[in-house]
Design a protein around this motif. Structure first.
Motif, short mmCIF file in Angstrom:
data_model
loop_
_atom_site.label_atom_id
_atom_site.label_comp_id
_atom_site.label_asym_id
_atom_site.label_seq_id
_atom_site.Cartn_x
_atom_site.Cartn_y
_atom_site.Cartn_z
N ALA A 68 -1.66 0.56 -6.86
CA ALA A 68 -0.15 0.82 -7.48
C ALA A 68 0.04 2.16 -7.16
CB ALA A 68 -0.24 0.62 -8.96
N ALA A 69 -0.92 3.17 -7.09
CA ALA A 69 -0.59 4.65 -6.87
C ALA A 69 -0.49 4.84 -5.38
CB ALA A 69 -1.36 5.52 -7.44
N SER A 70 -0.65 3.73 -4.67
CA SER A 70 -0.70 4.18 -3.02
C SER A 70 0.61 3.88 -2.39
CB SER A 70 -1.85 3.48 -2.46
OG SER A 70 -1.56 3.74 -0.81
N ARG A 71 0.89 4.67 -1.41
CA ARG A 71 2.17 4.16 -0.60
C ARG A 71 1.92 3.28 0.64
NH1 ARG A 71 2.54 6.90 4.01
NH2 ARG A 71 4.87 6.88 4.32
N LEU A 72 0.85 2.87 0.64
CA LEU A 72 0.08 2.20 1.66
C LEU A 72 0.05 0.51 1.32
CD1 LEU A 72 -2.61 4.26 3.31
CD2 LEU A 72 0.09 3.88 4.03
N ASP A 73 0.08 -0.25 1.98
CA ASP A 73 0.11 -1.85 1.54
C ASP A 73 -1.22 -1.85 1.66
OD1 ASP A 73 -0.70 -2.49 4.29
OD2 ASP A 73 1.29 -2.80 4.88
N HIS A 74 -1.98 -3.41 1.20
CA HIS A 74 -3.51 -3.58 1.25
C HIS A 74 -4.15 -3.52 2.45
CE1 HIS A 74 -6.98 -5.93 -0.17
NE2 HIS A 74 -6.91 -5.40 -1.16
N THR A 75 -3.43 -3.93 3.63
CA THR A 75 -4.10 -3.78 4.75
C THR A 75 -4.18 -2.46 5.37
OG1 THR A 75 -3.17 -6.15 5.42
CG2 THR A 75 -3.87 -4.52 7.25
N ASN A 76 -3.19 -1.48 5.42
CA ASN A 76 -3.36 -0.31 5.93
C ASN A 76 -4.09 0.57 4.86
OD1 ASN A 76 -1.55 -0.62 7.92
ND2 ASN A 76 0.32 -0.45 6.60
N ILE A 77 -4.16 0.58 3.69
CA ILE A 77 -5.12 1.18 2.88
C ILE A 77 -6.56 1.08 3.52
CG2 ILE A 77 -5.66 0.01 1.02
CD1 ILE A 77 -5.02 2.52 -0.55
N ARG A 78 -7.15 -0.13 4.19
CA ARG A 78 -8.35 -0.46 4.55
C ARG A 78 -8.70 0.22 5.82
NH1 ARG A 78 -9.88 -6.61 4.12
NH2 ARG A 78 -11.74 -5.48 4.10
N ARG A 79 -8.01 1.24 6.39
CA ARG A 79 -8.44 1.59 7.68
C ARG A 79 -9.56 2.51 7.76
NH1 ARG A 79 -2.33 2.01 10.39
NH2 ARG A 79 -1.83 -0.11 10.59
N SER A 80 -9.73 3.20 6.60
CA SER A 80 -11.08 3.89 6.59
C SER A 80 -12.20 3.45 6.01
CB SER A 80 -10.82 5.04 5.35
OG SER A 80 -9.77 5.97 5.77
#
Length: 282
Positions: A28-40
Motif C-alpha cells: 500500500a505504501a509503494s508506488r509500484l504494482d505487485h509485478t514491478n516491485i518483484r524485480r529485485s
C-alpha cells in the motif's frame, strides 16, 4: 530453515533474497504494482538449491522480500532522503550501497524505479531490523557456529540470482554463474577454484567476482583463517525462469538437477580437506 534429517556435511546454505511474502502495508505504501516491485527478487533460488538439505546441509531462507528488507546489507545502511525525521547517529548513510539506492531498506528496485510513494517513518524501519534482520542473522550465526563446532570448519554458500541482461549491455556477455569470494578474502582459494571448476565441468560459463564479488553476508561471515569460508553464487535467471512473468521456465528442473550435481562435487571436495580448520568436537 529447511533442515536435513541429519547434518552430514560442514555446509550451511543461505538464500536471503528469494522471499516473496509481501506485507499488505508495504504494498500500500509503494508506488509500484505487485509485478514491478518483484524485480529485485531472487525468485525460486531457494527451490533451486533444495537439494542441499537432501544432501545433509541446512538451508536458511528469508520469506520476506528484498525490497522490504535486505539482510545482505549492514543492519543500518539507510538513506536519509527516504525519511521524515533525522536518522540515528549510528546509521551508515554514506555507503556505496545506500548511494545506489539499495541499502538495508531499498529506495529503488533493480531497474532504478522508486519504491515508495511518500517518506517513511524511522521507527517503522527500525522495527523491520529488530523483528526480521536480527533474528535472521542470529540464526545464520548459530548454524555456522554449530557446524564449525561439529566439523572443525564451516562453509557458507550464499545463493543468489542475477538478471540475464543489463539495460544498455549485450546480454551475450552475461555468464551463467558468477562465483564471489570478495576477491579471495572470504574463503580459501582452493574452495573458489573447486566451485568454479565444478560448474564449468557441468557445462556452465563462469565468472569470478565480476560483476558480483559478494555482499555483506559473504564479507561478514567469511573468515577463512578461522575455518569459516563464505562463497556467493549468482545464477543467471534466464536459465530457469521467465523474468517478465516471474514464472519457472522449461529449464528449471534441469538446472535444479545440475545444481544438485554441483553441491555433490563441492561436498566431496570439502571432505578431502583444505585450508586451516579448528579441532572438531567429538
Amino acid at each position: 530453515m529447511i533442515e536435513p534429517a541429519i547434518q552430514r556435511v560442514p555446509f550451511v546454505y543461505c538464500s536471503p533474497h528469494s522471499g516473496c511474502a509481501y506485507p499488505a502495508s508495504f504494498l500500500a505504501a509503494s508506488r509500484l504494482d505487485h509485478t514491478n516491485i518483484r524485480r529485485s527478487e531472487d525468485s525460486f533460488v531457494d527451490e533451486l538449491f533444495r537439494s542441499a538439505p537432501e544432501s545433509g546441509a541446512p538451508l536458511l531462507r528469508a520469506h520476506f522480500p528484498r525490497a522490504f528488507l535486505d539482510v545482505n546489507r549492514e543492519p543500518y545502511e539507510l538513506d536519509q532522503r527516504m525519511f521524515r525525521e533525522k536518522l540515528p547517529p549510528y546509521v551508515n548513510a554514506r555507503s556505496l550501497r545506500v548511494a545506489s539506492g539499495l541499502g538495508t531498506v531499498a529506495r529503488i528496485v533493480a531497474d532504478q524505479e522508486e519504491i515508495y510513494a511518500a517518506p517513511l517513518e524511522v521507527s517503522e524501519v527500525l522495527e523491520r531490523v529488530e523483528s526480521l534482520y536480527k533474528p535472521f542473522h542470529a540464526e545464520l550465526q548459530r548454524r555456522i557456529n554449530l557446524t564449525q563446532l561439529r566439523f572443525g570448519r564451516a562453509i557458507l554458500i550464499d545463493c543468489h540470482s542475477m538478471p540475464s541482461s543489463v539495460r544498455g549491455q549485450d546480454s551475450r556477455v552475461r555468464p551463467d554463474i558468477v562465483i564471489g569470494d570478495r576477491h579471495g578474502t572470504s574463503c580459501d582459494r582452493a574452495l573458489s577454484d573447486a566451485a568454479a571448476s565444478a560448474f564449468e565441468d557441468i557445462g556452465f560459463t563462469v565468472s569470478r567476482n565480476r560483476p558480483y564479488a559478494g555482499g555483506f553476508i559473504t564479507e561478514h561471515y567469511g573468515r577463512p583463517d578461522a575455518g569459516v569460508h563464505a562463497l556467493q553464487i549468482e545464477v543467471n535467471r534466464g536459465l530457469y525462469m521467465n523474468e517478465r512473468k516471474f514464472e519457472r521456465n522449461a529449464g528449471f528442473a534441469a538446472l535444479a538437477g545440475q545444481i544438485a550435481r554441483f553441491n555433490a562435487i563441492l561436498m566431496e571436495f570439502a571432505a578431502s580437506g583444505f585450508g586451516p580448520a579448528a579441532l572438531a568436537a567429538e
